[in-house]
Design a protein around this motif. Structure first.
Motif: not given
Length: 521
Positions: A432-445
């Motif tokens: 995802d270019p707008a909300t990259p995967y690294a951001g989702a990992l932060g949300m998951r944590r």
């Protein structure tokens, strides 16, 4: 990108109540509101047809929840009732991302996206967030001519200088504070979450379910943290890192654009080999063309000068979904002199909604949620670093914005935590270019035991897309219908492509999920 290019949203169908309490605290009750009066819904700002079954109302909310009996703000709310009241579970609330995306008419799109099992169980509900659209809209007093695409998105100058960006950001902050009135300081994510709970109370519901993405992922997580006992089934898609708002989230755009370019380059080799015979050649040609446009812009009959940064902005905006890859190619061919001028969308302006409303809300929310770095040298250094590492966007994500010149927020940001029931489903595409995967990992944590995460090996901005089915779509439908979360986090590839791709459904899905070319994530 600003609205001058065809927006993905509409054009294509798209607490603390006392100052001494921590930000997550909320009252057990709110002052009662008058009975709601439901009427026909107003026109959609983006031209999306309004479903005749959709009804709208307006309720009052405190401007400042620390003064609940003080000044109020209007919140426009919509509802499409289930046709099966005997199966009804409750309300399913939506948000169009942005921040600043008009959301009131979202049920008109979602009714074409959800399977019947979900439509039978929920009233589809949405609202224009405070400051947006029909909810006491705010303004910075700017016209579209004063908000160029490649300047509002802070692309550095061709030589890497950010001096012009600093001036623009300082002036925009000044104008927003001067023209936005008293309201603009209170247009924040935490207050919008409080408004969501006020909607729940006004509709007589004990709990609320939710399905939204991009900025809506953060809004949903903030609500679920502030009001955990009032959450039913929550789906958050294309996720923001709640520990990285907002400057760190924006800085992810440069590496995100590079990763997403791999998908576009493969598409170009297969579908439009004139752009390059190999993915590496496509990338080399793109960078060379952007550099050439920096030196010698091309004139579009309506858009005017198309320089390298506007070309980069066009790539970024149209990279959100593979449906729009041909638009990138169309701009590419035009500026090379091998194709006609692409369409240039004149965005409609409705009476009572300022032309710069979305910009004003984006500034208000992102600057009002949390303080940004003040030292301009920090932005210069980070732009220089990212420009060298990620040349596709030339360091735009790291650049300075109006928030560097904004007053301190009126309250600290909500810290998203795992306190509450296990009832959140996180959806994320890998590139995802707008909300990259690294951001989702932060949300998951941050959400811990409360959540399960489904990652799909894909690159669109927006995972819940029945036109591109995957395990994420299947599990989301199951969760909203039955309440059953996956037993563990999942990873999958998209399902095999249908013989004929349903682009119409894809565009409706984009509209429903709030994809906007000016999305922050």
């Amino acid at each position: 990108m600003r609205r001058s290019l065809p927006p993905l949203l509409g054009a294509m169908v798209l607490a603390s109540l006392l100052s001494g309490l921590p930000a997550q605290a909320a009252p057990a009750t709110v002052p009662t509101s008058p009975p709601l009066t439901w009427t026909e819904c107003p026109p959609d700002p983006f031209g999306t047809p309004v479903d005749p079954r959709l009804r709208c109302t307006t309720l009052k909310a405190p401007l400042d929840y620390r003064a609940p009996r003080g000044a109020t703000i209007d919140i426009a709310v919509s509802r499409m009732r289930t046709a099966k009241p005997g199966l009804r579970r409750g309300i399913l609330l939506h948000n169009a991302g942005g921040p600043g995306g008009a959301s009131l008419n979202l049920p008109s799109s979602y009714v074409h996206v959800y399977p019947q099992d979900i439509l039978d169980r929920y009233d589809l509900v949405s609202f224009d967030p405070r400051g947006v659209g029909y909810s006491s809209p705010v303004t910075c007093g700017r016209t579209w001519d004063q908000l160029p695409n490649e300047v509002y998105l802070p692309f550095p100058a061709p030589d890497g200088s950010i001096d012009a960006n600093v001036t623009f950001a300082r002036d925009l902050a000044r104008d927003c504070l001067a023209e936005g009135g008293r309201e603009i300081r209170y247009v924040t994510t935490a207050n919008t979450a409080r408004d969501m709970d006020r909607i729940r109370v006004a509709l007589g519901e004990s709990k609320v379910s939710y399905n939204s993405g991009s900025y809506g992922s953060y809004l949903g997580a903030v609500y679920a943290t502030m009001f955990p006992e009032r959450t039913d089934r929550f789906v958050i898609d294309s996720n923001v890192d709640p520990g990285g708002i907002w400057q760190d989230q924006w800085r992810m755009w440069d590496p995100g654009a590079e990763l997403r370019f791999t998908d576009f380059a493969k598409w170009a080799v297969a579908q439009d080999p004139a752009l390059g015979a190999t993915p590496d050649k496509v990338r080399t040609n793109f960078l060379a063309l952007a550099d050439r446009l920096d030196r010698a812009p091309v004139t579009h009959p309506k858009a005017g000068q198309v320089n390298g940064n506007l070309f980069r902005a066009a790539y970024r905006g149209y990279s959100y979904n593979v449906v729009f890859f041909p638009e990138i190619a169309a701009w590419w061919h035009f500026v090379e002199g091998t194709g006609p001028a692409p369409d240039w969308f004149d965005f409609p302006v409705l009476p009572g909604i300022p032309a710069d409303n979305e910009v004003a809300v984006q500034v208000a929310v992102t600057c009002g949620d949390i303080g940004s770095p003040r030292r301009i040298d920090q932005y210069r250094r980070e732009v220089r670093e990212d420009r060298a590492k990620y040349p596709i966007l030339a360091g735009m994500g790291a650049n300075v914005r109006a928030c560097a010149f904004w007053p301190d927020p009126v309250e600290p940001p909500v810290r998203v935590t795992d306190r509450g029931p296990d009832n959140i489903l996180i959806l994320q595409n890998l590139r995802d270019p707008a909300t990259p995967y690294a951001g989702a990992l932060g949300m998951r944590r941050a959400l811990g035991h409360r959540a399960r995460m489904i990652t799909v090996d894909a690159g669109n901005h927006g995972v819940y897309d029945p036109s591109t089915p995957s395990c994420a779509v299947t599990e989301t439908d199951r969760f909203l219908t039955t309440g059953a979360l996956p037993r563990r986090d999942l990873f999958c590839k998209p399902d095999p492509a249908p013989p004929v791709r349903n682009d119409t459904l894809a565009r409706i899905t984009l509209a429903a999920s709030g994809v906007s070319l000016s999305d922050i994530g």
